[in-house]
Design a protein around this motif. Structure first.
Motif, PDB file in Angstrom:
ATOM      1  N   CYS A   1       0.847  -1.197   0.000  1.00  0.00           N
ATOM      2  CA  CYS A   1       0.000   0.000   0.000  1.00  0.00           C
ATOM      3  C   CYS A   1       0.879   1.243   0.000  1.00  0.00           C
ATOM      4  O   CYS A   1       1.824   1.339   0.792  1.00  0.00           O
ATOM      5  CB  CYS A   1      -0.918   0.000   1.212  1.00  0.00           C
TER       6      CYS A   1
ATOM      7  N   GLU B   1      -3.855   1.736   2.777  1.00  0.00           N
ATOM      8  CA  GLU B   1      -3.826   0.542   3.615  1.00  0.00           C
ATOM      9  C   GLU B   1      -5.087   0.446   4.470  1.00  0.00           C
ATOM     10  O   GLU B   1      -5.655  -0.640   4.647  1.00  0.00           O
ATOM     11  CB  GLU B   1      -2.585   0.535   4.508  1.00  0.00           C
TER      12      GLU B   1
ATOM     13  N   THR C   1      -1.145  -6.856   4.399  1.00  0.00           N
ATOM     14  CA  THR C   1      -0.714  -5.603   3.789  1.00  0.00           C
ATOM     15  C   THR C   1       0.679  -5.202   4.272  1.00  0.00           C
ATOM     16  O   THR C   1       1.108  -5.581   5.367  1.00  0.00           O
ATOM     17  CB  THR C   1      -1.689  -4.466   4.114  1.00  0.00           C
TER      18      THR C   1
END
Length: 366
Positions: free
Chosen positions: A150, A156, A167
């Motif tokens: 991200c 995110e 992530t």
């Protein structure tokens, strides 16, 4: 120990923010990582200046006849010609991981799974882009990614709100060594016939509604006559452009479309007295960091990454999307009613220089 081999796949190979970032990244990755790049279009960035160990460029012109050919090909072979090309590249380089640069290529997530190749998905987009991707395609590429990279905290946050825990937050970055100014602001002013007493705001990016370029004429209603706004970036010839040009002409607005200016990009960015972001949504724009490195005050709507980047003394962020509110903030900067710390601007930009970010990238790929 054998090197990791990663195939980086990107949409255009042109000077978009996500692809500039990839171009910077490939020039600095550890020698332990062997890289190849596949770009779906013949953009100037990787076509002329590729930094990968191997470069594969799709130069197919996708006109009407190609679409007919592609449809027939897919009906017979259950795969597109481009996917066949990627399979051939994979057999040649034997990459042990794919990297998909942006959400806009879900078909390659499916191909990676078919070939049993793990992939990283780099998300540079927020919710408005989700609306351009079919439901099942969007879901599939997120569901099956090994890691979801991200580019900002807000990106995110949105991914994690959908339940994805795999992530990695790696903010977008710039390469300050590439920011080279060769002409003085006075030289550029002269080229554009802008008077010496004018206050110049520059904005940059591709012309589209997400970037908010349709809002430019409304800003002028609340700004002094000596204010100029310059758009630095590609020009998209649509009805919205006609709307802007007509208002610019009829209302005698000081709005100038500069175009991309690839070789002189930083000369034109450096003409700014201030940098303005009028995007409705912008995850973490590279040009915001470039402007800070050039010590330009930054103002804008709270469209995403700007609120993560801009700190006290650097300009300001407006929580509404009202042109009057943004114009008032711009006017405060013009009239020196907000204290601007130029050294802080440059120091903040340096935090997001690739030299200070590359170790984290080396670690995830190793």
């Amino acid at each position: 120990m054998s090197k990791n081999k990663i195939l980086f796949i990107t949409p255009t190979g042109g000077r978009t923010g996500s692809e500039m970032l990839l171009w910077y990244l490939l020039s600095r990755l550890s020698g332990k990582i062997k890289t190849a790049i596949y770009t779906r279009q013949d953009g100037e960035l990787f076509s002329n200046h590729s930094t990968a160990d191997k470069t594969f460029i799709n130069r197919t012109k996708k006109g009407f006849l190609y679409k007919i050919y592609e449809g027939i090909y897919h009906k017979i072979f259950k795969i597109t010609p481009e996917e066949t090309k990627l399979k051939k590249i994979q057999r040649q380089i034997k990459a042990n991981k794919w990297y998909l640069n942006t959400l806009m290529m879900p078909e390659f997530a499916k191909l990676a799974q078919k070939l049993q190749i793990p992939y990283f998905l780099h998300v540079h987009e927020l919710v408005t882009i989700y609306d351009e991707i079919r439901y099942q395609d969007f879901k599939f590429q997120l569901d099956n990614a090994e890691k979801i990279i991200c580019c900002s905290s807000i990106v995110e946050k949105r991914i994690r709100q959908m339940g994805y825990k795999n992530t990695i937050l790696l903010h977008s970055f710039i390469d300050t060594e590439k920011i080279i100014v060769t002409q003085s602001p006075s030289q550029i002013r002269e080229k554009l016939n802008i008077p010496n007493d004018a206050y110049i705001w520059v904005m940059s990016g591709s012309m589209n509604l997400r970037k908010g370029y349709d809002l430019v004429p409304d800003l002028f209603q609340f700004l002094p006559k000596n204010t100029y706004i310059l758009w630095l970036g590609s020009i998209k010839e649509t009805g919205v452009l006609h709307y802007i040009r007509q208002r610019t002409s009829l209302e005698k607005l000081n709005f100038i479309e500069i175009g991309e200016k690839s070789s002189e990009y930083y000369d034109y960015l450096n003409i700014a007295d201030g940098f303005v972001l009028i995007a409705r949504e912008d995850p973490f724009p590279l040009v915001m960091m470039e402007a800070a490195f050039l010590q330009k005050p930054i103002v804008g709507y709270n469209s995403g990454g700007i609120s993560e980047f801009v700190q006290e003394g650097m300009g300001g962020v407006i929580d509404s999307f009202n042109p009057k509110d943004l114009s008032e903030l711009m006017l405060k900067v013009q009239n020196n009613l907000i204290k601007i710390d130029k050294e802080k601007l440059k120091k903040r930009a340096m935090e997001f220089d690739i030299k200070n970010q590359i170790k984290r990238w080396d670690n995830i790929f190793n």
